[in-house]
Design a protein around this motif. Structure first.
Motif, PDB file in Angstrom:
ATOM      1  N   ARG A   1       0.808  -1.219   0.000  1.00  0.00           N
ATOM      2  CA  ARG A   1       0.000   0.000   0.000  1.00  0.00           C
ATOM      3  C   ARG A   1       0.844   1.274   0.000  1.00  0.00           C
ATOM      4  O   ARG A   1       0.595   2.194  -0.776  1.00  0.00           O
ATOM      5  CB  ARG A   1      -0.917  -0.022   1.214  1.00  0.00           C
ATOM      6  N   ASP A   2       1.832   1.339   0.869  1.00  0.00           N
ATOM      7  CA  ASP A   2       2.593   2.579   1.025  1.00  0.00           C
ATOM      8  C   ASP A   2       3.423   2.899  -0.212  1.00  0.00           C
ATOM      9  O   ASP A   2       3.429   4.035  -0.690  1.00  0.00           O
ATOM     10  CB  ASP A   2       3.490   2.490   2.266  1.00  0.00           C
ATOM     11  N   GLY A   3       4.123   1.902  -0.728  1.00  0.00           N
ATOM     12  CA  GLY A   3       4.910   2.133  -1.918  1.00  0.00           C
ATOM     13  C   GLY A   3       4.056   2.522  -3.103  1.00  0.00           C
ATOM     14  O   GLY A   3       4.390   3.438  -3.868  1.00  0.00           O
ATOM     15  N   ARG A   4       2.935   1.844  -3.261  1.00  0.00           N
ATOM     16  CA  ARG A   4       2.052   2.156  -4.390  1.00  0.00           C
ATOM     17  C   ARG A   4       1.448   3.546  -4.263  1.00  0.00           C
ATOM     18  O   ARG A   4       1.316   4.275  -5.251  1.00  0.00           O
ATOM     19  CB  ARG A   4       0.959   1.097  -4.488  1.00  0.00           C
ATOM     20  N   THR A   5       1.073   3.912  -3.035  1.00  0.00           N
ATOM     21  CA  THR A   5       0.504   5.248  -2.831  1.00  0.00           C
ATOM     22  C   THR A   5       1.498   6.335  -3.207  1.00  0.00           C
ATOM     23  O   THR A   5       1.154   7.301  -3.896  1.00  0.00           O
ATOM     24  CB  THR A   5       0.065   5.417  -1.364  1.00  0.00           C
ATOM     25  N   LEU A   6       2.728   6.181  -2.773  1.00  0.00           N
ATOM     26  CA  LEU A   6       3.741   7.192  -3.094  1.00  0.00           C
ATOM     27  C   LEU A   6       4.033   7.231  -4.590  1.00  0.00           C
ATOM     28  O   LEU A   6       4.250   8.304  -5.161  1.00  0.00           O
ATOM     29  CB  LEU A   6       5.019   6.918  -2.305  1.00  0.00           C
ATOM     30  N   LEU A   7       4.034   6.073  -5.249  1.00  0.00           N
ATOM     31  CA  LEU A   7       4.257   6.057  -6.691  1.00  0.00           C
ATOM     32  C   LEU A   7       3.114   6.737  -7.436  1.00  0.00           C
ATOM     33  O   LEU A   7       3.332   7.479  -8.405  1.00  0.00           O
ATOM     34  CB  LEU A   7       4.415   4.616  -7.175  1.00  0.00           C
ATOM     35  N   ILE A   8       1.896   6.496  -6.994  1.00  0.00           N
ATOM     36  CA  ILE A   8       0.739   7.132  -7.640  1.00  0.00           C
ATOM     37  C   ILE A   8       0.773   8.642  -7.433  1.00  0.00           C
ATOM     38  O   ILE A   8       0.516   9.426  -8.359  1.00  0.00           O
ATOM     39  CB  ILE A   8      -0.569   6.523  -7.097  1.00  0.00           C
ATOM     40  N   ILE A   9       1.110   9.073  -6.220  1.00  0.00           N
ATOM     41  CA  ILE A   9       1.227  10.512  -5.959  1.00  0.00           C
ATOM     42  C   ILE A   9       2.280  11.130  -6.864  1.00  0.00           C
ATOM     43  O   ILE A   9       2.085  12.219  -7.425  1.00  0.00           O
ATOM     44  CB  ILE A   9       1.559  10.757  -4.474  1.00  0.00           C
ATOM     45  N   ALA A  10       3.411  10.442  -7.022  1.00  0.00           N
ATOM     46  CA  ALA A  10       4.474  10.963  -7.880  1.00  0.00           C
ATOM     47  C   ALA A  10       3.987  11.098  -9.317  1.00  0.00           C
ATOM     48  O   ALA A  10       4.247  12.117  -9.984  1.00  0.00           O
ATOM     49  CB  ALA A  10       5.687  10.051  -7.812  1.00  0.00           C
ATOM     50  N   ALA A  11       3.284  10.093  -9.812  1.00  0.00           N
ATOM     51  CA  ALA A  11       2.794  10.148 -11.188  1.00  0.00           C
ATOM     52  C   ALA A  11       1.800  11.287 -11.375  1.00  0.00           C
ATOM     53  O   ALA A  11       1.876  12.038 -12.361  1.00  0.00           O
ATOM     54  CB  ALA A  11       2.151   8.809 -11.562  1.00  0.00           C
ATOM     55  N   VAL A  12       0.894  11.435 -10.440  1.00  0.00           N
ATOM     56  CA  VAL A  12      -0.098  12.508 -10.544  1.00  0.00           C
ATOM     57  C   VAL A  12       0.568  13.873 -10.450  1.00  0.00           C
ATOM     58  O   VAL A  12       0.203  14.818 -11.164  1.00  0.00           O
ATOM     59  CB  VAL A  12      -1.169  12.343  -9.448  1.00  0.00           C
ATOM     60  N   ALA A  13       1.577  13.994  -9.566  1.00  0.00           N
ATOM     61  CA  ALA A  13       2.273  15.272  -9.390  1.00  0.00           C
ATOM     62  C   ALA A  13       3.057  15.675 -10.629  1.00  0.00           C
ATOM     63  O   ALA A  13       3.395  16.853 -10.788  1.00  0.00           O
ATOM     64  CB  ALA A  13       3.225  15.186  -8.194  1.00  0.00           C
ATOM     65  N   ILE A  14       3.341  14.729 -11.501  1.00  0.00           N
ATOM     66  CA  ILE A  14       4.034  15.038 -12.752  1.00  0.00           C
ATOM     67  C   ILE A  14       3.039  15.281 -13.885  1.00  0.00           C
ATOM     68  O   ILE A  14       3.174  16.230 -14.665  1.00  0.00           O
ATOM     69  CB  ILE A  14       4.994  13.889 -13.113  1.00  0.00           C
ATOM     70  N   VAL A  15       2.022  14.447 -13.960  1.00  0.00           N
ATOM     71  CA  VAL A  15       1.082  14.524 -15.083  1.00  0.00           C
ATOM     72  C   VAL A  15       0.175  15.744 -14.975  1.00  0.00           C
ATOM     73  O   VAL A  15      -0.051  16.452 -15.973  1.00  0.00           O
ATOM     74  CB  VAL A  15       0.253  13.228 -15.166  1.00  0.00           C
ATOM     75  N   LEU A  16      -0.364  16.026 -13.787  1.00  0.00           N
ATOM     76  CA  LEU A  16      -1.301  17.147 -13.666  1.00  0.00           C
ATOM     77  C   LEU A  16      -0.665  18.496 -14.011  1.00  0.00           C
ATOM     78  O   LEU A  16      -1.273  19.291 -14.739  1.00  0.00           O
ATOM     79  CB  LEU A  16      -1.904  17.174 -12.263  1.00  0.00           C
ATOM     80  N   PRO A  17       0.536  18.829 -13.508  1.00  0.00           N
ATOM     81  CA  PRO A  17       1.143  20.092 -13.949  1.00  0.00           C
ATOM     82  C   PRO A  17       1.400  20.137 -15.449  1.00  0.00           C
ATOM     83  O   PRO A  17       1.303  21.205 -16.063  1.00  0.00           O
ATOM     84  CB  PRO A  17       2.457  20.140 -13.158  1.00  0.00           C
ATOM     85  N   ALA A  18       1.726  18.977 -16.059  1.00  0.00           N
ATOM     86  CA  ALA A  18       1.908  18.957 -17.511  1.00  0.00           C
ATOM     87  C   ALA A  18       0.590  19.251 -18.216  1.00  0.00           C
ATOM     88  O   ALA A  18       0.543  20.021 -19.185  1.00  0.00           O
ATOM     89  CB  ALA A  18       2.470  17.605 -17.945  1.00  0.00           C
ATOM     90  N   LEU A  19      -0.495  18.654 -17.718  1.00  0.00           N
ATOM     91  CA  LEU A  19      -1.811  18.950 -18.289  1.00  0.00           C
ATOM     92  C   LEU A  19      -2.203  20.399 -18.024  1.00  0.00           C
ATOM     93  O   LEU A  19      -2.872  21.033 -18.851  1.00  0.00           O
ATOM     94  CB  LEU A  19      -2.855  18.001 -17.702  1.00  0.00           C
ATOM     95  N   GLY A  20      -1.776  20.923 -16.873  1.00  0.00           N
ATOM     96  CA  GLY A  20      -2.096  22.307 -16.541  1.00  0.00           C
ATOM     97  C   GLY A  20      -1.456  23.312 -17.465  1.00  0.00           C
ATOM     98  O   GLY A  20      -1.891  24.470 -17.518  1.00  0.00           O
ATOM     99  N   ALA A  21      -0.423  22.896 -18.190  1.00  0.00           N
ATOM    100  CA  ALA A  21       0.239  23.796 -19.131  1.00  0.00           C
ATOM    101  C   ALA A  21      -0.377  23.733 -20.526  1.00  0.00           C
ATOM    102  O   ALA A  21       0.054  24.464 -21.418  1.00  0.00           O
ATOM    103  CB  ALA A  21       1.729  23.457 -19.215  1.00  0.00           C
ATOM    104  N   THR A  22      -1.365  22.860 -20.743  1.00  0.00           N
ATOM    105  CA  THR A  22      -2.064  22.799 -22.023  1.00  0.00           C
ATOM    106  C   THR A  22      -3.165  23.852 -22.061  1.00  0.00           C
ATOM    107  O   THR A  22      -3.509  24.465 -21.033  1.00  0.00           O
ATOM    108  CB  THR A  22      -2.669  21.407 -22.233  1.00  0.00           C
ATOM    109  N   SER A  23      -3.746  24.054 -23.231  1.00  0.00           N
ATOM    110  CA  SER A  23      -4.793  25.074 -23.358  1.00  0.00           C
ATOM    111  C   SER A  23      -5.994  24.760 -22.478  1.00  0.00           C
ATOM    112  O   SER A  23      -6.567  25.656 -21.847  1.00  0.00           O
ATOM    113  CB  SER A  23      -5.227  25.190 -24.824  1.00  0.00           C
ATOM    114  N   VAL A  24      -6.372  23.480 -22.415  1.00  0.00           N
ATOM    115  CA  VAL A  24      -7.504  23.099 -21.563  1.00  0.00           C
ATOM    116  C   VAL A  24      -7.149  23.294 -20.094  1.00  0.00           C
ATOM    117  O   VAL A  24      -7.945  23.821 -19.306  1.00  0.00           O
ATOM    118  CB  VAL A  24      -7.911  21.637 -21.835  1.00  0.00           C
ATOM    119  N   GLY A  25      -5.951  22.876 -19.722  1.00  0.00           N
ATOM    120  CA  GLY A  25      -5.528  23.035 -18.331  1.00  0.00           C
ATOM    121  C   GLY A  25      -5.446  24.482 -17.913  1.00  0.00           C
ATOM    122  O   GLY A  25      -5.821  24.843 -16.786  1.00  0.00           O
ATOM    123  N   LEU A  26      -4.975  25.346 -18.805  1.00  0.00           N
ATOM    124  CA  LEU A  26      -4.910  26.774 -18.491  1.00  0.00           C
ATOM    125  C   LEU A  26      -6.304  27.354 -18.299  1.00  0.00           C
ATOM    126  O   LEU A  26      -6.528  28.179 -17.405  1.00  0.00           O
ATOM    127  CB  LEU A  26      -4.169  27.518 -19.598  1.00  0.00           C
TER     128      LEU A  26
END
Length: 648
Positions: A335-360
């Motif tokens: 559980r703990d390792g998977r949770t941290l990995l998922i958080i890391a993935a989301v913390a990378i993908v969401l800011p990338a999406l936030g830089a797109t026209s839809v995200g802005l």
């Protein structure tokens, strides 16, 4: 035990060495004065420091802490001390996290510490002057560890289960706290005294809660750091402890939450800031690649030189390669390792999406319609959430490659020894453990070199950019002459300055932190061609009046009692000379001039009740920080498993 303590001392010393290499130039006298970082000899507990000024409370409780402590200790020394401790804590916290979650060896811990300290996020935030954000970054591995311990302490029957699985017939076998319970040995043991286990469980639980409190409060030096710690802590703390942990986190947020409600923090932010502060693609990487490599800050000037060359691509590929080698092992932690990995993935993908026209577009809607959403506009900050998972993966990768080394370099020579007598074992088989340890150390050295070399200019103040500055003596004179109430207007207009004594990079105007009265600031920023409007409506009115040459009486009617002119920095002055000629000169030298505006109309933004509420919120935060740290340090750190060991 002595060997274990010696290993921990080596890891702690290594982290201290890396931290000192990074901030080396700041060891001399002087003050950190670089972009958003403004340290001063002394700051004052103004309404702005409490977060009750016209601007949004983005530096709460940071400014209030410095205002209180700088009355006793030089403010420049305080900032440098906090920065050094934060960097050390980030590295050592990553090492401890891997030791507790993975039972990582000392070489693997050093790799994790190196990744946590020597990466583009740290370099870019140092160059941007976000020293207090790095305090929140440093708290993340400690918060993760504390949250898992709290969850274990609150799980029913966990102490006795841990006691059984961690003891094997009187021998000390350690199970990583992040590993699933089924992975632990299950040999039967003599049942220990119930009172010993109960006392250990109570101490363990109290220490875990205290550590979680300290983690939330330390990260809460800024609002963004508080949000980072909350995401990590609340994701790991478990269902049973979620509600009390959330309440505890909210209590540590009291300074900036009360400032948001009482001050102007509830006003919407300028939507132009979403585009201005969006994550940026670095050369040859794209936005997603930059973020995955822990880079991509919005300010292209606040990056090391190596991140503008092909080394940015090389360093990112090497970093992600090391992380990828350990992902499987961290995922298998449960559980703990998977949770941290998922958080890391989301913390990378969401800011990338936030830089797109839809995200802005989504970001602009949020900052306009949701109070306080302006905290989310600098999306690259949240890449910090990937650090705990990356550190675990780096340590796991070190172990994985070391096992490969042992399999092919050591065990390969022993493939046919299982059926032989000990005397028939091939020459050198007895040296296998030492050869395996040497292999682990060699892998660690290789990984550390691969992490450091592509970003070599992080050393020594990020290539010498971070150098201590010395204020002209005139600032002390201005502080002494400002002996009456009244808000302060500053010329030239604008938020940023370029002083000869602070280097070539722009720096936030130090006046709000060095002067004893509230300084009016518009909060307007010019970023990447965008003009981002701030929240200081009255400050804009005063600035416009000065630039058109209003009379001192008009300026006084706006609540201004003083005007400070910073003569050695470029910026618009307009027709302000008309105002200054008619004002009363209180002090001047080659760097500064101070003018008194008599008969000003008091214009208090905050009421006495609001100040008391804000002060109480800051005291609560300070009590939680100090109390959490002391309690976690002083309580016996004895787990129920250790208390359950048979007495020999």
């Amino acid at each position: 035990m002595t060997g274990d303590r010696r290993a921990r001392a080596w890891v702690a010393g290594y982290c201290a060495l890396l931290a000192l290499i990074i901030v080396g130039p700041l060891a001399g006298s002087g003050y950190l004065l670089l972009r958003d970082a403004v340290s001063t000899p002394r700051s004052f507990l103004t309404d702005s420091a409490l977060g009750l000024g016209a601007a949004a409370p983005r530096a709460v409780p940071q400014d209030a802490l410095l205002a209180v402590l700088s009355a006793m200790i030089d403010g420049g020394l305080l900032v440098k001390a906090i920065l050094i401790v934060a960097l050390w804590s980030a590295g050592y916290g990553a090492a401890v996290l891997t030791r507790e979650f993975l039972a990582a060896s000392t070489p693997a811990q050093l790799v994790a510490a190196t990744l946590a300290l020597w990466n583009p996020f740290v370099a870019e935030r140092l160059l941007q002057g976000h020293w207090s954000l790095l305090a929140g970054y440093a708290a993340l591995p400690w918060t993760a560890l504390a949250a898992v311990r709290v969850r274990q302490a609150t799980q029913r029957h966990r102490p006795l289960a841990a006691a059984k699985t961690a003891t094997r017939a009187g021998t000390d076998t350690r199970t990583p706290i992040g590993a699933p319970a089924s992975a632990a040995p299950s040999d039967s043991v003599d049942r220990p005294a119930r009172g010993d286990v109960g006392r250990a469980a109570s101490s363990w639980s109290s220490g875990a809660w205290a550590a979680l409190t300290a983690g939330f409060a330390a990260a809460g030096l800024t609002p963004t750091g508080s949000l980072l710690a909350a995401i990590i802590g609340l994701a790991l703390v478990g269902r049973r402890a979620f509600l009390p942990a959330a309440v505890l986190w909210i209590a540590t947020c009291a300074p900036w939450l009360t400032a948001t409600v009482l001050g102007s923090g509830a006003e919407p932010s300028d939507p132009a800031g979403v585009s201005a502060f969006a994550a940026r693609a670095e050369p040859w990487l794209g936005t997603l690649g930059s973020l995955a490599g822990l880079g991509g800050i919005w300010n292209s000037e606040a990056v090391p030189v190596t991140r503008t060359t092909p080394l940015a691509l090389v360093g990112t590929v090497l970093l992600l390669g090391i992380v990828a080698l350990g992902v499987r092992a961290v995922w298998r932690l449960g559980r703990d390792g998977r949770t941290l990995l998922i958080i890391a993935a989301v913390a990378i993908v969401l800011p990338a999406l936030g830089a797109t026209s839809v995200g802005l577009a989504v970001g602009e809607w949020l900052v306009v319609h949701i109070p306080g959403a302006g905290l989310l506009r600098d999306t690259q900050k949240y890449v910090a959430l990937a650090m705990p998972a990356y550190a675990l993966c780096a340590a796991a990768a070190c172990r994985t490659v070391s096992l490969w080394w042992r399999r092919y370099a050591v065990d390969g020579s022993e493939a046919a020894t299982d059926l032989r007598e000990p005397t028939d074992q091939p020459k050198g088989a007895a040296d296998a453990p030492s050869r395996s340890a040497a292999g682990a150390s060699a892998v660690a050295v290789l990984f550390i070199a691969l992490l450091i070399l592509p970003l070599a200019d992080l050393a020594w103040g990020v290539g010498g950019t971070m150098r201590p500055a010395h204020y002209p003596a005139g600032w002390a004179q201005v502080v002494d002459r400002m002996d009456a109430p009244g808000d302060v207007a500053v010329l030239p207009a604008g938020m940023f300055r370029r002083f000869q004594y602070s280097g070539t990079a722009p720096v936030l105007d130090p006046a709000p932190r060095i002067l004893p009265n509230d300084v009016l600031q518009t909060g307007e920023l010019r970023v990447r061609g965008y003009a981002v409007t701030g929240e200081g409506n009255r400050a804009r009115t005063v600035e416009d009046a000065l630039l058109r040459g209003a009379t001192p009486a008009e300026i006084a009617a706006l609540g201004v009692g003083w005007i400070v002119v910073e003569r050695t920095t470029p910026g618009p002055l307009g027709d302000s000379e008309k105002t200054l000629t008619a004002a009363e000169l209180a002090y001047q030298d080659a760097d500064l001039a101070l003018y008194r505006i008599p008969g000003h109309t008091p214009t208090d933004i905050a009421t006495p009740a609001q100040r008391w509420i804000s002060a109480a919120a800051h005291l609560l935060w300070a009590a939680l920080l100090v109390g959490g740290l002391l309690t976690a340090a002083l309580l016996p750190r004895i787990s129920p498993a250790r208390a359950a060991r048979p007495t020999r």
